[in-house]
Write a protein that holds these residues in place. Sequence first.
Motif, short mmCIF file in Angstrom:
data_model
loop_
_atom_site.label_atom_id
_atom_site.label_comp_id
_atom_site.label_asym_id
_atom_site.label_seq_id
_atom_site.Cartn_x
_atom_site.Cartn_y
_atom_site.Cartn_z
N ASP A 91 1.10 -65.83 -12.44
CA ASP A 91 0.90 -66.88 -11.44
C ASP A 91 2.12 -67.04 -10.54
N SER A 101 -1.01 -70.28 -3.49
CA SER A 101 -0.82 -69.41 -4.64
C SER A 101 -0.98 -67.94 -4.25
N ASN A 125 -1.35 -64.91 -6.76
CA ASN A 125 -1.36 -64.44 -8.14
C ASN A 125 -1.56 -62.93 -8.22
#
Lengths: 112, 116
Positions: free
Chosen positions: A22, A74, A76
Motif C-alpha cells: 500500500d 493511493s 498500490n
Amino acid sequence: AQKVTQAQTEISVVEKEDVTLDCVYETRDTTYYLFWYKQPPSGELVFLIRRNSFDEQNEISGRYSWNFQKSTSSFNFTITASQVVDSAVYFCAITGANNLFFGTGTRLTVIP
Amino acid sequence: DTGVSQNPRHKITKRGQNVTFRCDPISEHNRLYWYRQTLGQGPEFLTYFQNEAQLEKSRLLSDRFSAERPKGSFSTLEIQRTEQGDSAMYLCASSLTVAGANQPQHFGDGTRLSIL
C-alpha cells in the motif's frame, strides 16, 4: 509539502502467493508523478514504474500491477505469484519541485 | 550501457575526519541528485545539480557538507568534520530532464559511511 505513507513496515508471504503493497500520498500539487522503487539487499534502488497524476489507468507489467486511485490518494502495488527474488524493500515516492519524497518502505520477504 | 556509479562502496572513518564520495551519472543525464538514507528510512533529498549548477539544497545539508559537479559530469560530496549522525548510505541518482519533465531518476549502489 509532499508526504508518502507506507503503513506496512514488513510483509511475509509464501512463494506463489499474491501480495499488495500500500502507498498513500499527500500533495497540494495538481500535477505530480508517483513512483515505485525496489531496493534489494545489495542496496541499489531499482526503478519500477512512474505514473503521471493525470493518468489513472492501471498498469500491468508481467507479475507486477499498479492501482492508482486519485480519489483516495493511493498508488498500490501488487505482485502476483510472488517469487523469492521479489524479497526486497519497496519504496513509493512522489515528486517534489525538483526531487523525490520517499515513504519509509515496506520490507517484503517471500518464503520458499 | 553503464548505470550510475558510486565509489567507494563503503567508507569507515573516525569522527572528525573529512570524507569525499564520488558519483558518475549516466552519461547523457543532465541532472544529478544526492540523497541520504538511514536505517529503516527512505532516501532523503540533499541536493541536486542541473549540469554544473547546484540548484537546490535541502535543510539537511549542513555547512559541513559540500557538493560539486565541476564539469557537469561526475559529482563529489564532501563531509567535513564527520559526526556520528553522518553514518548513513549516501545515494546518487541521475536523470535526463527536458523542458521540466520529471523523467525517472536512476540510482547508484550508494556509499555506506560508518563513523567510528
